[in-house]
Design a protein around this motif. Structure first.
Motif, PDB file in Angstrom:
ATOM      1  N   VAL A   8       0.809  -1.210   0.000  1.00  0.00           N
ATOM      2  CA  VAL A   8       0.000   0.000   0.000  1.00  0.00           C
ATOM      3  C   VAL A   8       0.845   1.263   0.000  1.00  0.00           C
ATOM      4  CG1 VAL A   8      -1.918  -1.100   1.154  1.00  0.00           C
ATOM      5  CG2 VAL A   8      -0.163   0.013   2.516  1.00  0.00           C
ATOM      6  N   ASN A   9       2.153   1.123   0.120  1.00  0.00           N
ATOM      7  CA  ASN A   9       2.996   2.306   0.107  1.00  0.00           C
ATOM      8  C   ASN A   9       3.197   2.772  -1.330  1.00  0.00           C
ATOM      9  OD1 ASN A   9       4.633   4.344   0.919  1.00  0.00           O
ATOM     10  ND2 ASN A   9       6.469   3.055   1.135  1.00  0.00           N
ATOM     11  N   ASP A  10       2.072   3.206  -1.937  1.00  0.00           N
ATOM     12  CA  ASP A  10       2.117   3.682  -3.315  1.00  0.00           C
ATOM     13  C   ASP A  10       2.898   4.997  -3.400  1.00  0.00           C
ATOM     14  OD1 ASP A  10      -1.244   2.613  -3.828  1.00  0.00           O
ATOM     15  OD2 ASP A  10       0.589   1.688  -4.582  1.00  0.00           O
ATOM     16  N   TYR A  16      -6.147   7.857   5.495  1.00  0.00           N
ATOM     17  CA  TYR A  16      -6.277   8.060   4.047  1.00  0.00           C
ATOM     18  C   TYR A  16      -7.313   9.133   3.753  1.00  0.00           C
ATOM     19  CZ  TYR A  16      -3.602   3.779   3.037  1.00  0.00           C
ATOM     20  OH  TYR A  16      -2.621   2.832   2.930  1.00  0.00           O
ATOM     21  N   ASN A  45      -5.506   3.358  -2.297  1.00  0.00           N
ATOM     22  CA  ASN A  45      -5.148   2.747  -1.014  1.00  0.00           C
ATOM     23  C   ASN A  45      -6.355   2.615  -0.097  1.00  0.00           C
ATOM     24  OD1 ASN A  45      -2.578   2.758  -2.015  1.00  0.00           O
ATOM     25  ND2 ASN A  45      -1.731   4.188  -0.511  1.00  0.00           N
ATOM     26  N   ASN A  67      -0.536   4.010   5.821  1.00  0.00           N
ATOM     27  CA  ASN A  67       0.148   2.808   5.343  1.00  0.00           C
ATOM     28  C   ASN A  67       0.637   1.934   6.488  1.00  0.00           C
ATOM     29  OD1 ASN A  67      -0.285   3.667   2.742  1.00  0.00           O
ATOM     30  ND2 ASN A  67       1.825   4.355   2.391  1.00  0.00           N
ATOM     31  N   LYS A  84      -0.876   9.966   4.627  1.00  0.00           N
ATOM     32  CA  LYS A  84      -0.826   8.730   3.831  1.00  0.00           C
ATOM     33  C   LYS A  84       0.174   7.746   4.421  1.00  0.00           C
ATOM     34  CE  LYS A  84       1.900   8.264   0.592  1.00  0.00           C
ATOM     35  NZ  LYS A  84       3.245   7.665   0.378  1.00  0.00           N
TER      36      LYS A  84
END
Length: 502
Positions: free
Chosen positions: A12-14, A57, A73, A42, A38
């Motif tokens: 999920v650490n986009d 988020y 996410n 994460n 964010k």
């Protein structure tokens, strides 16, 4: 894993910078703060605290609403909390800001699959495989989803060509019982107290019921349910005890524990099981035949309401269909669909307490008579009285909101109050949601949730609960209980292979 079309796709650490920040509407300070939120989200996600992840988020989105990864996410976190409606909306929002954001197509496909919208899911999978033709995981999901779409289309075609039910086509008399069968037997084709006790013991010891007896139970219980209205009125005499249980979800050994704590069903110990008897837990066959047997044994003192999981699409995805095919036959799985279609939608106790699986209605004018007139012999529709009885949830704020599930709605305390006043009811009992203690009291005590599957799916750590009432004042009493050990068969053992997405 569901999301391998890009390196570290399930991480999920986009990179939030994959979509450029709209500098005109977002200050540099807000953009920086959004990234911090964010990053916090994460961390919570990695620790499986999905609700906290959603909170952060959301804060990131509030500060910088043009970053596709934030929505992507949060969509993933909503999938993990089974808020499929919200997950669907977030995946679509992510694609609005970045139409090339491949993971958003995966998220949206996942949500649509969970909601039984297979054609829409297939369309997104097709997009993924076109962009990433070498991705084996994407190809597999596309292929599997395509098979379901074709299978459902074929089933609909057969249904149009042949209206004869499975029940009408069975020839039980011709079914032979093998000499080595040592399980319980019906007495002249009828369920008896001895049969039910032997059945429960047989299932507890992980042994099976002969298909001839299983089919007979299904035919008999279908006939019984067909004779009942969509809203069943229950009379509990003054001082008499009555028990309401919530979701069981195939957790057979916890079902046995309820009977151990509260006593087995009988004419002097009546029960109402409020939907979602099957799916997820991998002992759904054992649960449903035990419950159906009690219904046949005590037809006027044992009651069952339909849940949203007593439906073809849910059974196809969440394990019951696969379990029935594994333990019996595909034909029996189809017969279960016919039986589930006739389950009553709700029950009214002494004209004062309404019990349904999901919740109340968008339409403020719905009455008990409207429910009584509801045609239930079908798969749940996507809107209307039947849909909301099976799918809706309460919310703390007033009014009506979009469903987090993608089906039904969310209703506030004002909606509950008006419904009770209009129909001269004291309160409602519903199920449908996991609660830490197995129950929750909301809407000024007028909307009670009961959930009877402890440590749901072997992962949630929640208690289960049941409610006992006494005729007369109908004051609810709550009993919470912990999960008990069960054989080493994991939850979702028989679920669709597409559940790697979720």
């Amino acid at each position: 894993m569901a999301d391998q079309v890009m390196p570290n796709a399930e991480n999920v650490n986009d990179n939030a910078n994959s979509v450029a920040t709209n500098a005109k509407s977002v200050s540099e300070e807000d953009a920086k703060k959004a990234e911090e939120f964010k990053d916090k989200a994460n961390e919570f996600f990695k620790n499986q605290d999905y609700n906290q992840a959603i909170t952060f988020y959301t804060q990131a989105i509030d500060l910088n609403p043009t970053i596709a990864a934030y929505y992507g996410n949060r969509s993933f976190a909503y999938l993990r909390t089974e808020c499929f409606g919200y997950a669907l909306n977030d995946a679509t929002a992510a694609l609005k800001y970045d139409p090339k954001y491949i993971k958003a197509y995966y998220r949206r496909a996942s949500a649509n699959m969970a909601l039984g919208k297979f054609k829409l899911a297939l369309k997104d999978f097709e997009t993924v495989v076109k962009v990433c033709p070498g991705d084996k995981d994407a190809q597999k999901k596309y292929s599997e989803c395509g098979k379901i779409v074709k299978m459902n289309a074929f089933a609909r075609a057969i249904a149009v060509d042949d209206n004869k039910s499975i029940a009408d086509s069975l020839e039980i008399a011709s079914m032979t019982i093998e000499d080595d069968y040592s399980g319980p037997c019906l007495d002249n084709g009828k369920v008896t107290q001895k049969f039910v006790q032997e059945l429960m013991d047989t299932f507890r010891d992980q042994k099976g019921l002969h298909k001839k007896f299983a089919y007979q139970i299904l035919l008999d219980v279908k006939k019984l349910f067909q004779e009942q209205p969509s809203l069943v009125d229950i009379t509990v005499p003054d001082g008499a005890k009555f028990t309401v249980c919530g979701d069981i979800h195939g957790q057979y050994y916890d079902l046995l524990n309820i009977f151990k704590i509260n006593g087995q069903p009988s004419e002097s110990n009546p029960y109402l099981f409020n939907g979602d008897f099957v799916d997820r837990g991998s002992f759904s066959v054992e649960c449903i035949f035990t419950l159906f047997s009690f219904k046949l044994l005590y037809p006027n003192h044992f009651f069952m309401s339909r849940g949203n999981h007593e439906s073809y699409t849910m059974n196809q995805m969440y394990g019951f269909e696969g379990e029935v095919k594994h333990k019996f036959t595909a034909k029996m799985a189809d017969l279960f669909t016919e039986v589930f279609n006739w389950l009553p939608l709700c029950h009214c106790i002494n004209g004062k307490v309404l019990v349904m699986h999901g919740g109340l209605f968008k339409d403020d004018s719905v009455t008990l008579d409207d429910i009584r007139k509801c045609d239930r012999n079908k798969q749940p529709p996507e809107e209307g009285i039947m849909c909301e009885l099976l799918w809706s949830d309460p919310q703390p704020q007033c009014g009506i909101s979009e469903s987090k599930r993608g089906t039904g709605s969310q209703f506030g305390p004002d909606v509950t109050k008006r419904f009770l006043q209009r129909n001269k009811l004291d309160y409602v009992i519903r199920s449908h949601e996991v609660k830490n203690k197995g129950y929750e009291i909301a809407h000024d005590g007028k909307c009670i949730t009961v959930f009877s599957a402890p440590n749901y799916c072997d992962t949630m750590g929640n208690q289960g609960a049941f409610i006992t009432l006494k005729g007369g004042d109908l004051t609810p009493k709550y009993t919470s209980f912990d999960a008990v050990p069960h054989p080493q068969v994991k939850a979702m053992q028989y679920a669709s292979s597409l559940f790697g997405l979720f």
